[in-house]
Scaffold this motif. Sequence first.
Motif, PDB file in Angstrom:
ATOM      1  N   ARG A 183      -9.191   8.006  -3.801  1.00 24.01           N
ATOM      2  CA  ARG A 183      -8.198   8.933  -3.245  1.00 24.01           C
ATOM      3  C   ARG A 183      -8.797  10.324  -3.336  1.00 24.01           C
ATOM      4  O   ARG A 183      -8.926  10.898  -4.416  1.00 24.01           O
ATOM      5  N   ASP A 222      -7.529   8.229   1.756  1.00 31.25           N
ATOM      6  CA  ASP A 222      -7.443   7.065   0.874  1.00 31.25           C
ATOM      7  C   ASP A 222      -8.259   5.878   1.374  1.00 31.25           C
ATOM      8  O   ASP A 222      -8.332   5.620   2.578  1.00 31.25           O
ATOM      9  N   ILE A 244       0.840  -1.204   0.000  1.00 27.09           N
ATOM     10  CA  ILE A 244       0.000   0.000   0.000  1.00 27.09           C
ATOM     11  C   ILE A 244       0.873   1.252   0.000  1.00 27.09           C
ATOM     12  O   ILE A 244       0.600   2.222  -0.720  1.00 27.09           O
ATOM     13  N   TRP A 258      -2.888  -4.361  -4.643  1.00 26.98           N
ATOM     14  CA  TRP A 258      -3.621  -3.270  -4.008  1.00 26.98           C
ATOM     15  C   TRP A 258      -3.810  -2.113  -4.989  1.00 26.98           C
ATOM     16  O   TRP A 258      -2.904  -1.765  -5.738  1.00 26.98           O
ATOM     17  N   ARG A 259      -5.022  -1.546  -4.971  1.00 29.70           N
ATOM     18  CA  ARG A 259      -5.348  -0.413  -5.822  1.00 29.70           C
ATOM     19  C   ARG A 259      -6.148   0.613  -5.006  1.00 29.70           C
ATOM     20  O   ARG A 259      -6.703   0.297  -3.953  1.00 29.70           O
ATOM     21  N   PHE A 260      -6.205   1.837  -5.528  1.00 27.71           N
ATOM     22  CA  PHE A 260      -7.038   2.859  -4.894  1.00 27.71           C
ATOM     23  C   PHE A 260      -8.509   2.573  -5.185  1.00 27.71           C
ATOM     24  O   PHE A 260      -8.909   2.507  -6.351  1.00 27.71           O
ATOM     25  N   TYR A 292      -8.293   1.726   0.084  1.00 31.45           N
ATOM     26  CA  TYR A 292      -7.617   0.774  -0.790  1.00 31.45           C
ATOM     27  C   TYR A 292      -8.397  -0.536  -0.843  1.00 31.45           C
ATOM     28  O   TYR A 292      -9.042  -0.938   0.131  1.00 31.45           O
TER      29      TYR A 292
END
Length: 255
Positions: free
Chosen positions: A148, A134, A39, A143-145, A136
């Motif tokens: 945000r 954020d 992350i 892992w991706r947003f 996640y």
Amino acid sequence: MTISRRQVWALTLTMTALSAMRSSAQLNTTLTDQDRAEIQALSTTYRLALFGCKAEEYANLFATPGGYFGSSSRGEVRERDALMEMVLSYDRCNETPAAVPPATTSFPPPVIEPAPEGAKARIVNSRGGGFYDDVYVKTPKGWRFKSRNVISDSELAAHLTTQDFIEIRQLAGDDHGHYENLYGDHDNISPRGLTSGPDHRPFRTSGLRLTPAPEGVRGLAYLRTNGGHYEDLYVKTPQGWRIKERVYVAPTEVK
């Protein structure tokens, strides 16, 4: 068979308890050291892609579908093409490429916590306390947003939160796809297609553009249906955010 009110009430309580148990079970309560490292690496890659004008690499950092970048001036940027256009809209992307400036290390380290979606963190990015808010999510690609959102120094000082902006967008109808994306200079924006000929103005806002003001928050939104736009003023009341003023401005003729 007759069911008494007491039985109905007991059944309702049972269903409510089961729902609460399911919600609790969905909460991710643990993050491994590897999760936290990945992350944190996501934010590092984000910075390099943003300042390096790497549009595709930037867009790849958001979960698909549903991942988005959000701020008052940029709106909720969800479409992949819009995320890429946003990165390339910065003036630095039209200049001679320069080295990415070094990261500032004087800010407090982020505290990454478990969240229902996966994880969350507040990452301070300004000396005035402004931060990334954020969320996640872990995908097959890592892992991706999930989101945000940016809260600027001035918004923090005005006690505005990510949830405030989410509620304002819902109130204004921005979550229904009614409004056009906006392009142009920072202080002179409108949808594409309002004038004849090619329109290469840079991307500025996805849907509703919000601007904090002393009296509340002002909004600008162009309708997809006819080219007219709303100029709004939102205020926070004891019952939540409300529209104090909505002025409809009719479209002008295409020149």
